[in-house]
Design an enzyme around this catalytic site. Structure first.
Site, PDB file in Angstrom:
ATOM      1  N   LYS A  23       0.895  -1.188  -0.065  1.00  0.00           N
ATOM      2  CA  LYS A  23       0.102  -0.100  -0.063  1.00  0.00           C
ATOM      3  C   LYS A  23       0.782   1.234   0.066  1.00  0.00           C
ATOM      4  CE  LYS A  23      -4.134  -2.149   2.252  1.00  0.00           C
ATOM      5  NZ  LYS A  23      -5.123  -1.877   3.409  1.00  0.00           N
ATOM      6  N   TYR A  71     -12.392  -2.315  -3.716  1.00  0.00           N
ATOM      7  CA  TYR A  71     -12.897  -2.400  -2.649  1.00  0.00           C
ATOM      8  C   TYR A  71     -14.650  -2.238  -2.393  1.00  0.00           C
ATOM      9  CZ  TYR A  71      -8.387  -2.403   0.121  1.00  0.00           C
ATOM     10  OH  TYR A  71      -7.033  -2.594   0.715  1.00  0.00           O
ATOM     11  N   PHE A  92     -15.991   3.685   6.758  1.00  0.00           N
ATOM     12  CA  PHE A  92     -14.488   3.834   6.543  1.00  0.00           C
ATOM     13  C   PHE A  92     -14.343   3.996   4.914  1.00  0.00           C
ATOM     14  CE2 PHE A  92     -14.690  -0.677   7.560  1.00  0.00           C
ATOM     15  CZ  PHE A  92     -14.368  -1.097   6.079  1.00  0.00           C
ATOM     16  N   ARG A 121      -2.100 -14.208   4.418  1.00  0.00           N
ATOM     17  CA  ARG A 121      -2.931 -13.395   5.453  1.00  0.00           C
ATOM     18  C   ARG A 121      -2.074 -13.747   6.775  1.00  0.00           C
ATOM     19  NH1 ARG A 121      -7.122  -9.880   4.170  1.00  0.00           N
ATOM     20  NH2 ARG A 121      -8.093 -10.409   6.090  1.00  0.00           N
ATOM     21  N   THR A 137      -5.778  -6.680  10.525  1.00  0.00           N
ATOM     22  CA  THR A 137      -5.995  -5.416   9.838  1.00  0.00           C
ATOM     23  C   THR A 137      -5.601  -4.153  10.721  1.00  0.00           C
ATOM     24  OG1 THR A 137      -8.073  -6.494   9.087  1.00  0.00           O
ATOM     25  CG2 THR A 137      -7.942  -3.987   8.940  1.00  0.00           C
ATOM     26  N   ARG A 157       2.159  -6.286   9.383  1.00  0.00           N
ATOM     27  CA  ARG A 157       1.529  -5.081   9.830  1.00  0.00           C
ATOM     28  C   ARG A 157       2.070  -4.592  11.207  1.00  0.00           C
ATOM     29  NH1 ARG A 157      -4.519  -6.784   7.415  1.00  0.00           N
ATOM     30  NH2 ARG A 157      -4.292  -5.418   5.567  1.00  0.00           N
ATOM     31  N   ASN A 171      -2.073   0.509   6.640  1.00  0.00           N
ATOM     32  CA  ASN A 171      -1.513  -0.688   7.298  1.00  0.00           C
ATOM     33  C   ASN A 171      -0.946  -1.568   6.390  1.00  0.00           C
ATOM     34  OD1 ASN A 171      -3.920  -1.509   5.449  1.00  0.00           O
ATOM     35  ND2 ASN A 171      -5.078  -2.341   7.270  1.00  0.00           N
ATOM     36  N   HIS A 184      -2.329  -5.459   1.430  1.00  0.00           N
ATOM     37  CA  HIS A 184      -3.556  -5.995   1.471  1.00  0.00           C
ATOM     38  C   HIS A 184      -3.335  -7.688   0.723  1.00  0.00           C
ATOM     39  CE1 HIS A 184      -7.259  -7.089  -0.219  1.00  0.00           C
ATOM     40  NE2 HIS A 184      -6.507  -7.687  -1.266  1.00  0.00           N
ATOM     41  N   GLU A 240      -9.770 -10.490  -7.588  1.00  0.00           N
ATOM     42  CA  GLU A 240      -8.708  -9.596  -7.374  1.00  0.00           C
ATOM     43  C   GLU A 240      -7.627  -9.838  -8.310  1.00  0.00           C
ATOM     44  OE1 GLU A 240      -7.866  -9.597  -3.168  1.00  0.00           O
ATOM     45  OE2 GLU A 240      -9.889  -8.822  -2.684  1.00  0.00           O
TER      46      GLU A 240
END
Ligand code: RTP
Ligand code: MG
Length: 142
Positions: free
Chosen positions: A11, A51, A59, A87, A93, A104, A114, A117, A128
């Site tokens: 990100k 998203y 948010f 993950r 998150t 993270r 964060n 993704h 995706e």
């Protein structure tokens, strides 16, 4: 568990911190392989579409603003159980809740900024990966 593909995004906060290489090294150390990779500065439309599942959430506007604030690196990762393994490497998150040694915990600043993704299911991974890559941009090892 079958061989899987998952979508990873480094990100804007992590790109700004100049830790693209560190994050990719951590991914590769798990044994997952990068089979597609590109750098993009997402448009608002691209971020909103990506998203879309969150569009009714409070948010959402902040998420889109953040994801379009600078360039990102989008990658396809491949390997056994790739979705869950990525993950696990990412951590929770909210970085305050992320386990020690996760990406993270080590690179994220906040629940918004964060760092990474990762697709959260086989259905989302399929959607995706196709959102960012055509079949001829994915280069699995032969
Ligand atoms: P991601 O999709 O980015 O990999 O993150 P995730 O699965 O861990 O979390 P998700 O529930 O899909 O949320 C997407 C992104 O929205 C932001 N978020 N903010 N303020 C909040 O309560 C909140 N909840 C989620 C986070 O930046 C999260 O990565
Ligand atoms: Mg998610």
């Amino acid at each position: 568990m079958a061989n899987e593909r998952t979508l990873s995004i480094i990100k804007p906060d992590a790109v700004t911190k100049n830790v693209i290489g560190e994050i990719v090294a951590r991914i590769e150390k798990t044994g997952l392989q990068v089979v597609a990779s590109k750098m993009l500065h997402l448009s608002r439309e691209q971020a909103e579409g990506f998203y879309a599942e969150h569009k009714e959430r409070p948010f959402f506007a902040d998420l889109v603003k953040f994801m379009t604030s600078g360039p990102v690196v989008v990658q396809v990762l491949e390997g056994e159980n790739a979705i869950a393994r990525n993950r696990e490497l990412m951590g929770a998150t909210n970085p305050k809740e992320a386990a020690a040694g996760t990406l993270r915990a080590d690179y994220a600043e906040s629940i918004d900024a964060n760092a990474v993704h990762g697709s959260d299911s086989s259905a989302s991974a399929e959607r995706e990966v196709a959102y960012f890559f055509s079949a001829d941009e994915i280069c699995p090892r032969t």
